[in-house]
Design an enzyme around this catalytic site. Sequence first.
Site, PDB file in Angstrom:
ATOM      1  N   CYS A 130       0.808  -1.226   0.000  1.00 30.89           N
ATOM      2  CA  CYS A 130       0.000   0.000   0.000  1.00 30.89           C
ATOM      3  C   CYS A 130       0.839   1.272   0.000  1.00 30.89           C
ATOM      4  O   CYS A 130       0.302   2.371   0.158  1.00 30.89           O
ATOM      5  CB  CYS A 130      -0.960  -0.021   1.187  1.00 30.89           C
ATOM      6  SG  CYS A 130      -2.105  -1.414   1.112  1.00 30.89           S
ATOM      7  N   LYS A 204      -8.534  -0.020  10.280  1.00 34.54           N
ATOM      8  CA  LYS A 204      -8.528  -1.082   9.274  1.00 34.54           C
ATOM      9  C   LYS A 204      -7.619  -2.191   9.766  1.00 34.54           C
ATOM     10  O   LYS A 204      -6.437  -1.976  10.033  1.00 34.54           O
ATOM     11  CB  LYS A 204      -8.029  -0.524   7.950  1.00 34.54           C
ATOM     12  CG  LYS A 204      -7.893  -1.570   6.871  1.00 34.54           C
ATOM     13  CD  LYS A 204      -7.602  -0.943   5.527  1.00 34.54           C
ATOM     14  CE  LYS A 204      -7.363  -2.011   4.484  1.00 34.54           C
ATOM     15  NZ  LYS A 204      -7.108  -1.439   3.161  1.00 34.54           N
ATOM     16  N   ARG A 214      -8.538  -9.072  -3.023  1.00 33.91           N
ATOM     17  CA  ARG A 214      -7.222  -9.026  -3.668  1.00 33.91           C
ATOM     18  C   ARG A 214      -7.240  -9.773  -4.994  1.00 33.91           C
ATOM     19  O   ARG A 214      -6.467  -9.454  -5.895  1.00 33.91           O
ATOM     20  CB  ARG A 214      -6.149  -9.534  -2.710  1.00 33.91           C
ATOM     21  CG  ARG A 214      -5.982  -8.551  -1.548  1.00 33.91           C
ATOM     22  CD  ARG A 214      -5.056  -9.045  -0.458  1.00 33.91           C
ATOM     23  NE  ARG A 214      -5.143  -8.169   0.704  1.00 33.91           N
ATOM     24  CZ  ARG A 214      -4.575  -8.417   1.878  1.00 33.91           C
ATOM     25  NH1 ARG A 214      -3.877  -9.517   2.039  1.00 33.91           N
ATOM     26  NH2 ARG A 214      -4.702  -7.564   2.874  1.00 33.91           N
ATOM     27  N   ARG A 231       0.125  -7.421   5.296  1.00 32.80           N
ATOM     28  CA  ARG A 231       0.080  -5.989   5.556  1.00 32.80           C
ATOM     29  C   ARG A 231       0.146  -5.687   7.055  1.00 32.80           C
ATOM     30  O   ARG A 231      -0.309  -4.647   7.509  1.00 32.80           O
ATOM     31  CB  ARG A 231      -1.210  -5.395   4.984  1.00 32.80           C
ATOM     32  CG  ARG A 231      -1.451  -5.684   3.513  1.00 32.80           C
ATOM     33  CD  ARG A 231      -2.444  -4.677   2.943  1.00 32.80           C
ATOM     34  NE  ARG A 231      -3.008  -5.066   1.668  1.00 32.80           N
ATOM     35  CZ  ARG A 231      -2.345  -5.085   0.501  1.00 32.80           C
ATOM     36  NH1 ARG A 231      -1.088  -4.745   0.465  1.00 32.80           N
ATOM     37  NH2 ARG A 231      -2.959  -5.439  -0.613  1.00 32.80           N
ATOM     38  N   GLU A 247      -6.242   5.330  16.631  1.00 28.05           N
ATOM     39  CA  GLU A 247      -6.181   5.546  15.175  1.00 28.05           C
ATOM     40  C   GLU A 247      -7.278   6.505  14.723  1.00 28.05           C
ATOM     41  O   GLU A 247      -7.045   7.395  13.909  1.00 28.05           O
ATOM     42  CB  GLU A 247      -6.334   4.207  14.436  1.00 28.05           C
ATOM     43  CG  GLU A 247      -5.076   3.370  14.351  1.00 28.05           C
ATOM     44  CD  GLU A 247      -4.095   3.911  13.299  1.00 28.05           C
ATOM     45  OE1 GLU A 247      -4.339   4.987  12.730  1.00 28.05           O
ATOM     46  OE2 GLU A 247      -3.075   3.239  13.072  1.00 28.05           O
ATOM     47  N   LYS A 262     -13.217  -1.466   9.512  1.00 26.64           N
ATOM     48  CA  LYS A 262     -13.138  -2.486   8.476  1.00 26.64           C
ATOM     49  C   LYS A 262     -12.322  -3.665   8.952  1.00 26.64           C
ATOM     50  O   LYS A 262     -11.227  -3.438   9.456  1.00 26.64           O
ATOM     51  CB  LYS A 262     -12.499  -1.836   7.247  1.00 26.64           C
ATOM     52  CG  LYS A 262     -12.286  -2.752   6.093  1.00 26.64           C
ATOM     53  CD  LYS A 262     -11.605  -2.002   4.988  1.00 26.64           C
ATOM     54  CE  LYS A 262     -11.202  -3.046   3.966  1.00 26.64           C
ATOM     55  NZ  LYS A 262     -10.159  -2.645   3.131  1.00 26.64           N
ATOM     56  N   SER A 288     -14.947  -8.168   1.389  1.00 20.18           N
ATOM     57  CA  SER A 288     -15.062  -9.247   0.407  1.00 20.18           C
ATOM     58  C   SER A 288     -15.198 -10.628   1.045  1.00 20.18           C
ATOM     59  O   SER A 288     -16.006 -11.443   0.595  1.00 20.18           O
ATOM     60  CB  SER A 288     -13.853  -9.214  -0.525  1.00 20.18           C
ATOM     61  OG  SER A 288     -12.644  -9.344   0.212  1.00 20.18           O
ATOM     62  N   TYR A 327     -20.789  -5.147  -1.005  1.00 15.40           N
ATOM     63  CA  TYR A 327     -20.958  -5.677  -2.362  1.00 15.40           C
ATOM     64  C   TYR A 327     -22.406  -6.089  -2.595  1.00 15.40           C
ATOM     65  O   TYR A 327     -22.794  -6.367  -3.724  1.00 15.40           O
ATOM     66  CB  TYR A 327     -20.000  -6.856  -2.577  1.00 15.40           C
ATOM     67  CG  TYR A 327     -18.559  -6.427  -2.366  1.00 15.40           C
ATOM     68  CD1 TYR A 327     -17.881  -5.747  -3.373  1.00 15.40           C
ATOM     69  CD2 TYR A 327     -17.918  -6.614  -1.138  1.00 15.40           C
ATOM     70  CE1 TYR A 327     -16.590  -5.285  -3.168  1.00 15.40           C
ATOM     71  CE2 TYR A 327     -16.629  -6.164  -0.922  1.00 15.40           C
ATOM     72  CZ  TYR A 327     -15.972  -5.502  -1.934  1.00 15.40           C
ATOM     73  OH  TYR A 327     -14.703  -5.029  -1.729  1.00 15.40           O
TER      74      TYR A 327
HETATM   75  C1  PBG Z   1      -6.723  -1.396  -0.401  1.00 13.03           C
HETATM   76  C2  PBG Z   1      -7.994  -1.975   0.052  1.00 13.03           C
HETATM   77  C3  PBG Z   1      -8.277  -3.291   0.436  1.00 13.03           C
HETATM   78  C4  PBG Z   1      -9.629  -3.353   0.683  1.00 13.03           C
HETATM   79  C5  PBG Z   1     -10.133  -2.079   0.494  1.00 13.03           C
HETATM   80  N1  PBG Z   1      -9.109  -1.244   0.118  1.00 13.03           N
HETATM   81  C6  PBG Z   1      -7.437  -4.497   0.461  1.00 13.03           C
HETATM   82  C7  PBG Z   1      -6.338  -4.677   1.384  1.00 13.03           C
HETATM   83  O1  PBG Z   1      -6.115  -3.910   2.326  1.00 13.03           O
HETATM   84  O2  PBG Z   1      -5.619  -5.639   1.121  1.00 13.03           O
HETATM   85  C8  PBG Z   1     -10.381  -4.598   1.082  1.00 13.03           C
HETATM   86  C9  PBG Z   1     -11.816  -4.624   0.766  1.00 13.03           C
HETATM   87  C10 PBG Z   1     -12.457  -5.955   0.820  1.00 13.03           C
HETATM   88  O3  PBG Z   1     -11.873  -6.977   1.226  1.00 13.03           O
HETATM   89  O4  PBG Z   1     -13.619  -6.003   0.416  1.00 13.03           O
HETATM   90  N2  PBG Z   1      -5.757  -1.218   0.538  1.00 13.03           N
END
Ligand code: PBG
Length: 341
Positions: A130, A204, A214, A231, A247, A262, A288, A327
């Site tokens: 990122c 996050k 991904r 990450r 944060e 998230k 996702s 989604y």
């Molecule tokens: C980008 C990002 C991610 C998601 C949203 N923005 C992926 C990640 O951090 O690897 C994930 C969204 C999802 O899983 O639906 N950094």
Amino acid sequence: MAFPQERPRRLRRSEALRSLVRETLLAPDDLTWPLFVVPGARVRNPVKSMPGVFQLSVDELTAEAQRAWECGVRSVILFGIPETKDAIGSSAWDDDGVVPRAVRALKEKLPGLVVMTDVCMCEYTDHGHCGVLKPPRAGGPGQDLGVDNDATLPLLAREAVAHAKAGADVVAPSDMMDGRVAAIREALDIAGYPDVPILSYAAKFAGAFYGPFRDAAESAPREGPGVPKDRKGYQMDPANAREARREVALDVAEGADMVMVKPAVPYLDIVRMVKEEFDLPVAAYHVSGEYAMIKAAAERGWIDEPRVVLETLLCCRRAGADLVLTYYAKEAASLLTGVRR
Ligand code: PBG
């Protein structure tokens, strides 16, 4: 039983009565629909791990957004899969890149739609991280290699400005670099976009729920000199709640207009805490992996998908989310309004 008797069931005797006393509502305009943009025309690539989700070219994407709009969806968030990737993710701030082109097309066709853009490097870097990486030689014993926080900030700022210039209504940094909200705010203000709000992915977590995304965004992090295949060096540890408060407080102090938690469902305690302790709008991202789990059970006929979806999204609202990124936005909106597209 003693008198007077407590009988909560009195208020559950009919749907009309239940709806009179209902505490939380789920409406289509609480939902934000994530969309994946790819180059080309008439492209609809199905994402294997997310049945019903596609990588879309700009023409297909605007048509989908139009259908979602007709079902009652009022906002989308865009993720770009660029033509080319490099070490610094330079396609991220290309004014003619997939995201700026999609933003312009959407704003032209659906001026009332809130178009958000994800601001991050992982879709644009060839290593999938990122941010930019420190040069391998920067490391010595005890030296931190990996993603270079401060070198990444100006790049994120350039990306956010490119999105604002294209007409984005909201920019949403998801990289988890320290100080990125301040860097983006300053750059937007200087570039003449003081009115573009920032939705920060404030809390996050580096969990296992992003796998299908991904695949969709072709953004899995790769192992390299000083960087692991995950990450965890920038996203949060799933074990930490107090750190989430910190944060969020930092992002609010830096100028975030909305903050996100998230993933959503496994982290609803965090959503509730943020709602109680901060006074700006809270977003929850039903990610996702959460989508894929419901889909997988539904495909086997093990759950009643529409009911599970609406209950899941309602529970995000009940926990304190003002808006939910999902989604399922189009499908849920369609269930709520009765409009099928
Ligand atoms: C980008 C990002 C991610 C998601 C949203 N923005 C992926 C990640 O951090 O690897 C994930 C969204 C999802 O899983 O639906 N950094």
